[in-house]
Scaffold this active site. Structure first.
Site, PDB file in Angstrom:
ATOM      1  N   LYS A  31       0.835  -1.202   0.000  1.00 50.81           N
ATOM      2  CA  LYS A  31       0.000   0.000   0.000  1.00 50.81           C
ATOM      3  C   LYS A  31       0.880   1.267   0.000  1.00 50.81           C
ATOM      4  O   LYS A  31       2.105   1.178   0.202  1.00 50.81           O
ATOM      5  CB  LYS A  31      -0.912  -0.033   1.237  1.00 50.81           C
ATOM      6  N   TYR A  39     -11.980  -2.788  -2.609  1.00 51.05           N
ATOM      7  CA  TYR A  39     -12.474  -3.006  -1.239  1.00 51.05           C
ATOM      8  C   TYR A  39     -14.004  -3.105  -1.173  1.00 51.05           C
ATOM      9  O   TYR A  39     -14.582  -2.855  -0.113  1.00 51.05           O
ATOM     10  CB  TYR A  39     -11.976  -1.890  -0.327  1.00 51.05           C
ATOM     11  N   PHE A  61     -14.932   2.695   8.141  1.00 54.23           N
ATOM     12  CA  PHE A  61     -13.621   3.159   7.679  1.00 54.23           C
ATOM     13  C   PHE A  61     -13.456   3.079   6.155  1.00 54.23           C
ATOM     14  O   PHE A  61     -12.399   3.405   5.617  1.00 54.23           O
ATOM     15  CB  PHE A  61     -12.502   2.359   8.368  1.00 54.23           C
ATOM     16  N   ARG A 101      -1.084 -14.819   4.008  1.00 52.05           N
ATOM     17  CA  ARG A 101      -1.741 -14.092   5.104  1.00 52.05           C
ATOM     18  C   ARG A 101      -0.965 -14.250   6.416  1.00 52.05           C
ATOM     19  O   ARG A 101      -0.921 -13.345   7.245  1.00 52.05           O
ATOM     20  CB  ARG A 101      -3.175 -14.599   5.296  1.00 52.05           C
ATOM     21  N   THR A 139      -4.563  -8.174  10.868  1.00 55.69           N
ATOM     22  CA  THR A 139      -4.945  -6.877  10.289  1.00 55.69           C
ATOM     23  C   THR A 139      -4.463  -5.696  11.151  1.00 55.69           C
ATOM     24  O   THR A 139      -3.935  -4.725  10.632  1.00 55.69           O
ATOM     25  CB  THR A 139      -6.486  -6.816  10.143  1.00 55.69           C
ATOM     26  N   ASN A 149      -1.228  -0.256   7.686  1.00 54.41           N
ATOM     27  CA  ASN A 149      -0.638  -1.587   7.908  1.00 54.41           C
ATOM     28  C   ASN A 149       0.098  -2.134   6.689  1.00 54.41           C
ATOM     29  O   ASN A 149       0.343  -3.330   6.582  1.00 54.41           O
ATOM     30  CB  ASN A 149      -1.697  -2.560   8.452  1.00 54.41           C
ATOM     31  N   HIS A 178      -1.535  -5.501   1.615  1.00 54.88           N
ATOM     32  CA  HIS A 178      -2.802  -6.219   1.419  1.00 54.88           C
ATOM     33  C   HIS A 178      -2.504  -7.615   0.893  1.00 54.88           C
ATOM     34  O   HIS A 178      -1.597  -7.800   0.086  1.00 54.88           O
ATOM     35  CB  HIS A 178      -3.682  -5.489   0.394  1.00 54.88           C
ATOM     36  N   GLU A 185      -9.422 -10.526  -7.241  1.00 52.47           N
ATOM     37  CA  GLU A 185      -8.467  -9.421  -7.116  1.00 52.47           C
ATOM     38  C   GLU A 185      -7.397  -9.481  -8.210  1.00 52.47           C
ATOM     39  O   GLU A 185      -7.004  -8.445  -8.756  1.00 52.47           O
ATOM     40  CB  GLU A 185      -7.841  -9.422  -5.709  1.00 52.47           C
TER      41      GLU A 185
HETATM   42  N1  UDP Z   1      -8.962  -1.248   8.311  1.00 51.11           N
HETATM   43  C1  UDP Z   1      -9.060  -0.075   9.047  1.00 51.11           C
HETATM   44  N2  UDP Z   1      -9.732  -0.119  10.243  1.00 51.11           N
HETATM   45  C2  UDP Z   1     -10.299  -1.242  10.732  1.00 51.11           C
HETATM   46  C3  UDP Z   1     -10.200  -2.427   9.974  1.00 51.11           C
HETATM   47  C4  UDP Z   1      -9.523  -2.391   8.773  1.00 51.11           C
HETATM   48  O1  UDP Z   1      -8.548   0.955   8.630  1.00 51.11           O
HETATM   49  O2  UDP Z   1     -10.876  -1.208  11.813  1.00 51.11           O
HETATM   50  C5  UDP Z   1      -8.232  -1.222   7.040  1.00 51.11           C
HETATM   51  C6  UDP Z   1      -6.879  -1.907   7.157  1.00 51.11           C
HETATM   52  O3  UDP Z   1      -5.948  -1.140   6.412  1.00 51.11           O
HETATM   53  C7  UDP Z   1      -7.119  -3.250   6.505  1.00 51.11           C
HETATM   54  C8  UDP Z   1      -8.134  -2.889   5.440  1.00 51.11           C
HETATM   55  O4  UDP Z   1      -8.973  -1.924   6.060  1.00 51.11           O
HETATM   56  O5  UDP Z   1      -5.916  -3.804   5.982  1.00 51.11           O
HETATM   57  C9  UDP Z   1      -8.976  -4.035   4.952  1.00 51.11           C
HETATM   58  O6  UDP Z   1      -9.614  -4.655   6.054  1.00 51.11           O
HETATM   59  P1  UDP Z   1      -9.647  -6.220   6.189  1.00 51.11           P
HETATM   60  O7  UDP Z   1     -10.558  -6.543   7.321  1.00 51.11           O
HETATM   61  O8  UDP Z   1      -9.955  -6.835   4.857  1.00 51.11           O
HETATM   62  O9  UDP Z   1      -8.152  -6.580   6.655  1.00 51.11           O
HETATM   63  P2  UDP Z   1      -6.945  -7.298   5.885  1.00 51.11           P
HETATM   64  O10 UDP Z   1      -7.549  -8.343   4.974  1.00 51.11           O
HETATM   65  O11 UDP Z   1      -6.198  -6.242   5.122  1.00 51.11           O
HETATM   66  O12 UDP Z   1      -6.101  -7.904   6.966  1.00 51.11           O
HETATM   67 MG    MG Z   2      -9.079  -8.184   3.580  1.00 51.91          MG
END
Ligand code: UDP
Ligand code: MG
Length: 162
Positions: free
Chosen positions: A20, A60, A68, A96, A102, A123, A126, A137
């Site tokens: 990212k 997304y 968010f 993962r 996350t 974070n 992705h 994706e």
């Molecule tokens: N995110 C956020 N706040 C939250 C949860 C998620 O900003 O409370 C953001 C974070 O950058 C995350 C992205 O949204 O990587 C996508 O969320 P997801 O639950 O899909 O997490 P990931 O698959 O990236 O671990």
């Molecule tokens: Mg995700």
């Protein structure tokens, strides 16, 4: 020599991984690529792109009801992203694991987010969360001609021959 079925097995699974804008700006591209590469996964597509907000919303789309969502899409489209496809046995699930939880406050040390990030909104990486999302994706970010199928000599040593 690798048998045909073993080569096939190694090539079956692909996942979409993106560094990212925060990971790119912080100079973590090589560090992140290195973790997937050293594990033994194979890079089959890579490019640097500046996604539009509309494109980020598509990426997304599953999260559009979350509070968010808007900030997340603004952020993903705020700077260059390194988009990649990695291939290998178990790469979706293990990718993962390499990435970590996350929320970097909960990611284990040794994971990418655990070692390199502090807050959930920044974070740095992705990764697709399952076979269906990986397929969707990859198709969203890449054309089929951008995906390069090849045999790496290292596969013989990564997967063995039994
Ligand atoms: N995110 C956020 N706040 C939250 C949860 C998620 O900003 O409370 C953001 C974070 O950058 C995350 C992205 O949204 O990587 C996508 O969320 P997801 O639950 O899909 O997490 P990931 O698959 O990236 O671990
Ligand atoms: Mg995700």
């Amino acid at each position: 020599m690798l048998q045909d079925h073993q080569l096939h097995a190694a090539e079956l699974e692909r996942t979409f991984i993106a560094i990212k804008p925060d990971g790119v700006q912080r100079g973590l591209i090589a560090e992140i690529i290195s973790r997937f590469e050293r594990k033994g996964f194979k890079l089959v597509a890579i490019k640097i792109v500046l996604p539009s907000k509309e494109f980020a919303e598509k990426h997304y789309h599953d999260l559009k009801e979350r509070p968010f969502f808007n900030g997340l899409c603004d952020f993903l489209s705020s700077g260059p992203v390194v988009a990649m496809v990695w291939e290998g046995e178990g790469v979706i699930k293990y990718g993962r694991k390499l990435i970590g939880a996350t929320d970097p406050q909960k990611s284990e040390p040794g994971t990418i987010r655990g070692d390199l990030a502090v807050v959930v909104g920044r974070n740095i990486i992705h990764g697709s969360d399952g076979p269906e999302t990986a397929k969707d994706e990859i198709a969203l970010w890449f054309t089929s001609s951008e995906l390069v199928s090849y045999t790496s000599n290292a596969e013989l040593w990564i997967y063995g021959v039994n």
